[in-house]
Scaffold this motif. Structure first.
Motif, short mmCIF file in Angstrom:
data_model
loop_
_atom_site.label_atom_id
_atom_site.label_comp_id
_atom_site.label_asym_id
_atom_site.label_seq_id
_atom_site.Cartn_x
_atom_site.Cartn_y
_atom_site.Cartn_z
N GLY A 100 -5.29 3.24 0.63
CA GLY A 100 -5.65 3.27 2.04
C GLY A 100 -6.81 4.21 2.30
O GLY A 100 -7.70 3.92 3.12
N GLY A 101 -6.83 5.35 1.60
CA GLY A 101 -7.94 6.29 1.76
C GLY A 101 -9.27 5.70 1.31
O GLY A 101 -10.31 5.91 1.95
N VAL A 102 -9.26 4.94 0.21
CA VAL A 102 -10.47 4.25 -0.25
C VAL A 102 -10.96 3.29 0.83
O VAL A 102 -12.16 3.25 1.16
N ALA A 103 -10.03 2.51 1.38
CA ALA A 103 -10.41 1.53 2.41
C ALA A 103 -10.95 2.23 3.66
O ALA A 103 -11.91 1.75 4.29
N LEU A 116 -9.29 -5.04 5.91
CA LEU A 116 -10.04 -6.07 5.19
C LEU A 116 -10.50 -5.57 3.82
O LEU A 116 -10.76 -6.38 2.92
N TRP A 117 -10.61 -4.25 3.68
CA TRP A 117 -11.07 -3.69 2.42
C TRP A 117 -9.92 -3.41 1.46
O TRP A 117 -10.16 -3.21 0.26
N VAL A 118 -8.70 -3.35 1.95
CA VAL A 118 -7.56 -2.97 1.10
C VAL A 118 -7.42 -3.89 -0.11
O VAL A 118 -7.35 -3.40 -1.26
N PRO A 119 -7.38 -5.23 0.06
CA PRO A 119 -7.24 -6.09 -1.14
C PRO A 119 -8.42 -5.95 -2.11
O PRO A 119 -8.23 -5.99 -3.33
N LEU A 333 0.56 -1.25 2.70
CA LEU A 333 -0.58 -1.11 3.62
C LEU A 333 -0.75 -2.33 4.50
O LEU A 333 -1.12 -2.22 5.68
N LEU A 334 -0.50 -3.52 3.95
CA LEU A 334 -0.69 -4.75 4.71
C LEU A 334 0.39 -4.98 5.76
O LEU A 334 0.29 -5.91 6.56
N THR A 335 1.40 -4.14 5.78
CA THR A 335 2.34 -4.16 6.91
C THR A 335 1.71 -3.50 8.13
O THR A 335 2.35 -3.43 9.19
#
Length: 409
Positions: A100-103, A116-119, A333-335
């Protein structure tokens, strides 16, 4: 020359890897609400992680065996399984927070919503974990994380009231706007952020990956006793920037963008670019470490082939655990769970699980059957037992403080 380069790069990697999403969030929130009144906790945490990592690195170098392998053999399968369960769950929660921090870092650079960046971030993470060798992976992202030195530069450029900050450092009591409950909660969070177990799993397993022996103890100790304290300086700089900008306004910090704002105020657009690069490198590097640590702990407990020194097909179960861990982190994260909230929970549960990971290391580090003459010295044991007491207090207090303060709100 090669050994000198290994020491130098090891120190720099330790600095870059020390400040992950947990440290960024905890130190920034604390600086905004308490100024520098909790700086002492960072110092205590840095000493603790140095002690913890030195014992783990020594165990790995002298025995040539990974930590969880020894813990299972020394303490028995049942006790080690409890250790494994607590360690893995905390590592998984931390892995999700780091992805999540990267995204969030990419969102700061692109203004595209982080979900949108997580995957994409997770896929790139898995590819790096699958394909890239251990040393270049560790060093590239660790060294890039040194961009966070920009917080030190920004703090100086902000021209803060140094005397006032110094007074706060020497007055470890909550300000009038806070109570002892929230003070205690953030103290536990800061301590847990500094002593996150995955750092030690990664450090000791990395020693085995790099084929350390007792002749490499000097390299291990220099990495620990120089690298981690310098990482602590970065943490204090993050806290100091937030203290200067937000604490006088009584403003709370609850986004990564707010953590970056003091740097942008002090150094302009160039500073903002550098700090976003630092956020990305530090969180991606920490995601690599937590992803590997999830695989290390499980594979070492069950006695599977593991690590980056062998081909992925030879360590298929290890890489499967890593992949499943990444997927579980993404699913959380996608929740739409807030990555900052996940980070805060990961710190609380890290404090709770810390005794399960620290005590076995302390026991093994005193076992002559494994370490011979390299067992803990009397001074190390005094410090080790002292920190065991501190860790137990933090573990006992973490959940009650979380409930009583509503996560410090």
């Amino acid at each position: 020359m090669k050994r000198f380069l290994a020491v130098t790069l090891g120190i720099l990697t330790a600095i870059g890897g020390f400040v992950d999403i947990g440290d960024l969030v905890a130190n920034s929130e604390t600086g905004a609400r308490f100024g520098m009144r909790l700086a002492w906790v960072v110092v205590v945490g840095v000493i603790g992680i140095c002690l913890y990592a030195e014992m783990s690195g020594r165990v790995a170098a002298v025995s040539g065996r990974p930590v969880f392998d020894l813990v299972r053999e020394r303490l028995g399968a049942r006790v080690a399984l409890a250790n494994l369960a607590g360690s893995y769950l905390v590592t998984l929660l931390t892995l999700s927070a780091e992805i999540g921090g990267v995204a969030l870092a990419i969102e700061l650079a692109t203004s595209v919503h982080y979900l949108l960046w997580v995957p994409i971030a997770a896929f790139v993470l898995w590819v790096v974990l699958w394909k890239v060798k251990f040393e270049p992976m560790e060093r590239v992202f660790g060294l890039a994380g040194l961009a966070l030195v920009v917080f030190v530069v920004a703090l100086i450029a902000l021209d803060p009231p140094w005397a006032q900050l110094g007074q706060q450092v020497t007055s470890p009591v909550p300000p009038a706007t806070e109570d002892w409950g929230t003070y205690g909660f953030f103290a536990v969070a800061l301590f847990a952020a500094a002593m996150t177990p995955y750092e030690v799993f990664f450090f000791s397993s990395g020693g085995v990956e790099e084929k350390w022996t007792s002749r490499d103890l000097a390299i291990s100790r220099v990495n620990v006793f120089v690298g981690f304290p310098l990482g602590g300086v970065l943490s204090l700089a993050v806290m100091g920037c937030a203290a200067v900008v937000y604490e006088p306004l009584q403003a709370q910090v609850d986004t990564l963008g707010q953590t970056a704002l003091p740097v942008a105020m002090a150094l302009g657009k160039l500073g903002l670019v550098v700090v976003i690069l630092g956020f990305f490198a530090a969180t991606f590097g920490a995601a690599l470490e937590t992803g590997l640590s999830a695989g290390y702990t499980v594979a070492q407990y069950f006695g599977w082939q593991w690590g980056k020194l062998v081909r992925p097909r030879q360590a298929a179960r290890f890489h499967t655990v890593v992949l499943i861990s990444v997927l579980l982190g993404v699913a959380l994260l996608l929740t739409t769970a807030d990555p900052i909230a996940i980070t805060e929970y990961s710190l609380v549960f890290s404090a709770v699980a810390l005794p399960l990971t620290y005590l076995p290391i302390l026991i093994v580090a005193n076992d002559r059957d494994y370490l011979g003459d390299e067992v803990n010295s009397p001074l190390t044991n005094v410090l080790g037992v002292t920190y065991l007491v501190i860790i137990l207090v933090a573990a006992i207090a973490a959940v009650p403080l979380m409930i009583l303060t509503g996560m410090g709100s």
